[in-house]
Design a protein around this motif. Structure first.
Motif, mmCIF file in Angstrom:
data_model
loop_
_atom_site.group_PDB
_atom_site.id
_atom_site.type_symbol
_atom_site.label_atom_id
_atom_site.label_comp_id
_atom_site.label_asym_id
_atom_site.label_seq_id
_atom_site.Cartn_x
_atom_site.Cartn_y
_atom_site.Cartn_z
ATOM 1 N N SER A 1 0.658 -1.111 0.191
ATOM 2 C CA SER A 1 -0.139 -0.178 0.252
ATOM 3 C C SER A 1 0.705 1.348 0.040
ATOM 4 O O SER A 1 0.322 2.065 -0.027
ATOM 5 C CB SER A 1 -1.140 -0.504 1.253
ATOM 6 N N SER B 1 -3.807 -10.701 0.425
ATOM 7 C CA SER B 1 -3.736 -10.088 -0.739
ATOM 8 C C SER B 1 -3.004 -10.678 -1.589
ATOM 9 O O SER B 1 -3.008 -9.909 -2.898
ATOM 10 C CB SER B 1 -2.748 -8.945 0.269
ATOM 11 N N TYR C 1 -4.395 -4.462 -1.003
ATOM 12 C CA TYR C 1 -4.675 -2.955 -0.124
ATOM 13 C C TYR C 1 -5.896 -3.190 -0.094
ATOM 14 O O TYR C 1 -7.132 -3.544 1.351
ATOM 15 C CB TYR C 1 -4.281 -2.222 0.510
ATOM 16 N N GLU D 1 -9.265 -5.022 4.789
ATOM 17 C CA GLU D 1 -9.167 -3.735 4.896
ATOM 18 C C GLU D 1 -11.073 -3.069 4.299
ATOM 19 O O GLU D 1 -11.625 -1.969 4.991
ATOM 20 C CB GLU D 1 -8.870 -2.692 3.903
#
Length: 139
Positions: free
Chosen positions: A58, A107, A118, A124
Motif C-alpha cells: 500500500s 492480499s 490493500y 480492509e
C-alpha cells in the motif's frame, strides 16, 4: 462476558507481540504511548519513519494494527484512524494467530487476480465500511 476479555487478549497475543516489539522505537526516539479502549497505541519518533516507508501492498501508511497494539505516525493520526484500526483489533480477536497469515494470503490472492492487494482485501473492506458509515477518512 467480561471473563472473555482476557481470553481475547491471549488469542490475539501473537499479533500483539509484533506491535510490542516495535513500541520501543517510539519510546527511545521522542515518541510516546497511550492506552485507549484497552488498546496500546504507540506513536511518533522512529515509528513515523518506519510507517512512512513504502509497504509492499500500500505504500506509506499512517497507522497499523498488531493485535491489541496500534502504531501510528502521531497522536492526531491515531485519533483520526482509531475507528478503522479498532475494526482490525476486533478482527485479531476473531482470527487470533491466523490473522496475519490470512491477511497476507488474501492480499496475495487478490493481487494475483488483478485486484488492489490493500483496498480489495476483505479485512480492509470491513474496516473502511465502518469509516464510510461514520464519514471518517482513514489510511
Amino acid at each position: 462476558m467480561i471473563f472473555l476479555r482476557p481470553l481475547l487478549y491471549l488469542w490475539a497475543l501473537p499479533g500483539s507481540m509484533v506491535g510490542l516489539f516495535l513500541i520501543p522505537l517510539a519510546l527511545v526516539s521522542g515518541g510516546g504511548v497511550q492506552v485507549v479502549d484497552g488498546v496500546l497505541e504507540g506513536y511518533g519518533g522512529w515509528l513515523t519513519l518506519l510507517l512512512r516507508r513504502p509497504f509492499w501492498i500500500s505504500g506509506p501508511i499512517s497507522a497499523i494494527t498488531f493485535g491489541h497494539v496500534v502504531l501510528g505516525c502521531d497522536r492526531p493520526t491515531l485519533k483520526r484512524t482509531r475507528r478503522h484500526e479498532q475494526v482490525h483489533v476486533r478482527q485479531y480477536e476473531r482470527w487470533g494467530p491466523f490473522f496475519i497469515p490470512a491477511y497476507v494470503l488474501a492480499s496475495a490472492w487478490i493481487r494475483f487476480h488483478g485486484g488492489n492487494a490493500y483496498l480489495d482485501n476483505p479485512f480492509e473492506v470491513e474496516a473502511y465500511a465502518i469509516d464510510d458509515a461514520s464519514g471518517d477518512l482513514t489510511d
